[in-house]
Design a protein around this motif. Structure first.
Motif, short mmCIF file in Angstrom:
data_model
loop_
_atom_site.label_atom_id
_atom_site.label_comp_id
_atom_site.label_asym_id
_atom_site.label_seq_id
_atom_site.Cartn_x
_atom_site.Cartn_y
_atom_site.Cartn_z
N ALA A 133 0.84 -1.20 0.00
CA ALA A 133 0.00 0.00 0.00
C ALA A 133 0.88 1.25 0.00
O ALA A 133 0.60 2.22 -0.73
CB ALA A 133 -0.93 -0.01 1.21
N GLY A 134 1.91 1.25 0.81
CA GLY A 134 2.82 2.38 0.84
C GLY A 134 3.64 2.50 -0.43
O GLY A 134 3.89 3.60 -0.93
N ARG B 256 2.73 1.60 -3.33
CA ARG B 256 1.83 2.14 -4.36
C ARG B 256 1.85 3.67 -4.35
O ARG B 256 1.92 4.31 -5.40
CB ARG B 256 0.41 1.62 -4.11
CG ARG B 256 -0.65 2.12 -5.10
CD ARG B 256 -2.00 1.51 -4.72
NE ARG B 256 -3.11 2.06 -5.46
CZ ARG B 256 -3.59 1.57 -6.60
NH1 ARG B 256 -3.01 0.51 -7.16
NH2 ARG B 256 -4.63 2.12 -7.20
N GLN B 257 1.81 4.24 -3.15
CA GLN B 257 1.86 5.69 -3.04
C GLN B 257 3.23 6.24 -3.49
O GLN B 257 3.31 7.25 -4.18
CB GLN B 257 1.58 6.10 -1.59
CG GLN B 257 0.18 5.71 -1.11
CD GLN B 257 0.03 5.88 0.39
OE1 GLN B 257 0.76 6.63 1.02
NE2 GLN B 257 -0.92 5.16 0.97
N GLU B 258 4.27 5.53 -3.10
CA GLU B 258 5.63 5.96 -3.45
C GLU B 258 5.84 6.00 -4.96
O GLU B 258 6.52 6.89 -5.48
CB GLU B 258 6.63 5.00 -2.79
CG GLU B 258 8.08 5.23 -3.17
CD GLU B 258 8.67 6.51 -2.59
OE1 GLU B 258 9.63 7.04 -3.18
OE2 GLU B 258 8.16 6.97 -1.54
N SER C 28 3.48 6.15 -7.38
CA SER C 28 2.40 6.74 -8.17
C SER C 28 2.89 7.87 -9.07
O SER C 28 2.39 8.04 -10.18
CB SER C 28 1.28 7.25 -7.26
OG SER C 28 1.76 8.28 -6.40
N SER C 29 3.88 8.62 -8.61
CA SER C 29 4.38 9.75 -9.41
C SER C 29 5.11 9.27 -10.66
O SER C 29 5.28 10.03 -11.61
CB SER C 29 5.32 10.62 -8.57
OG SER C 29 6.46 9.88 -8.15
N PHE D 189 -6.20 -1.07 -6.04
CA PHE D 189 -5.12 -1.66 -5.25
C PHE D 189 -5.39 -3.12 -4.92
O PHE D 189 -4.60 -4.00 -5.24
CB PHE D 189 -4.91 -0.86 -3.96
CG PHE D 189 -3.90 -1.47 -3.03
CD1 PHE D 189 -2.61 -1.74 -3.45
CD2 PHE D 189 -4.25 -1.77 -1.71
CE1 PHE D 189 -1.67 -2.31 -2.59
CE2 PHE D 189 -3.33 -2.32 -0.84
CZ PHE D 189 -2.04 -2.60 -1.28
#
Length: 244
Positions: free
Chosen positions: A164-165, A167-169, A171-172, A217
């Motif tokens: 999950a983390g 994925r955020q990392e 995304s850019s 996700f």
């Protein structure tokens, strides 16, 4: 013309039953495969039995628990992958893990620590412009702690939170990260366990959901397991404690 003909899938823990079905389904879609596992003999037999074109698949040795080998493993890949699947897994019964830390430690190393080690290396390589997706195979056991399997479940819960983390990392960089949250699958890891037969899924069915992963996700195959998944997430602790 098949748009996937020049794309490669790296499967870590490729000797699992679900991973082998992923190999077949990705090949059907035109992808090339790098199948990585400790048991290369089994993978070689699988390739022969399914008459897989050797030009479409590469077999590499990979040990999830040998963290010091991971950077070298990645550096020596024949091509930078477009899709990475972490399918390595290990399970011992909860009572055994409670009294013998060896089994508990091995679950932690294979299910979580090894995943973080290799996926950090892969995902932080910004020179790999090919990378578009990472998929981790987790479990419904990681949704809530239950007395029958909470040590195994804790490793899957940690893996899910890591993804999950991640994925955020990522995304850019427009890299999608998915987690497969599965219930019972008819695989060798579950052999000998007393499971509700009406809830058991076949590996090819689960693999289909992986190969056709979208942007969401969480991937939860089978509507019955989707219901169980959402119930588990909202169930009060007093009721969770009564589950086996």
């Amino acid at each position: 013309m098949n748009n996937n003909c020049n794309k490669t899938v790296l499967i870590l823990g490729a000797n699992s039953d679900v991973a082998k079905q992923c190999i077949l389904q990705y090949l059907e879609k035109g992808f090339s495969i790098i199948a990585s596992s400790r048991n290369l003999d089994s993978l070689e037999s699988f390739v022969r039995e399914n008459e897989i074109d050797s030009s479409k698949i590469t077999l590499n040795y990979f040990d999830a628990a040998d963290f010091n080998s991971h950077q070298k493993f990645y550096d020596e890949l024949p091509i930078n992958p477009n899709i990475v699947i972490y399918a390595a897994g290990f399970l011992v019964e909860n009572q055994k893990a409670l009294y013998d830390f060896t089994g508990a430690k091995q679950m932690m190393e294979v299910n979580y620590m090894g995943a973080v080690s290799i996926l950090n290396i892969i995902s932080m390589d910004e020179s790999n412009k090919n990378l578009k997706r990472i998929i981790g195979l987790s479990s419904l056991s990681g949704v809530r702690g239950r007395k029958s399997n909470f040590i195994y479940g804790s490793t899957k819960s940690a893996f899910t939170q890591y993804l999950a983390g991640l994925r955020q990392e990522l995304s850019s960089r427009n890299i999608i990260v998915n987690v497969l949250v599965s219930g019972y699958i008819n695989t060798k890891i579950n052999e000998g366990l007393e499971l509700n037969k009406s809830l058991i899924m076949e590996p090819d069915y689960v693999a289909k959901h992986i190969v056709n992963a979208g942007n969401s996700f969480s991937i939860v195959p089978n509507f019955k397991w989707k219901i169980i998944y959402y119930i588990l997430k909202i169930l009060p602790e007093s009721l969770v404690s009564k589950l086996p």
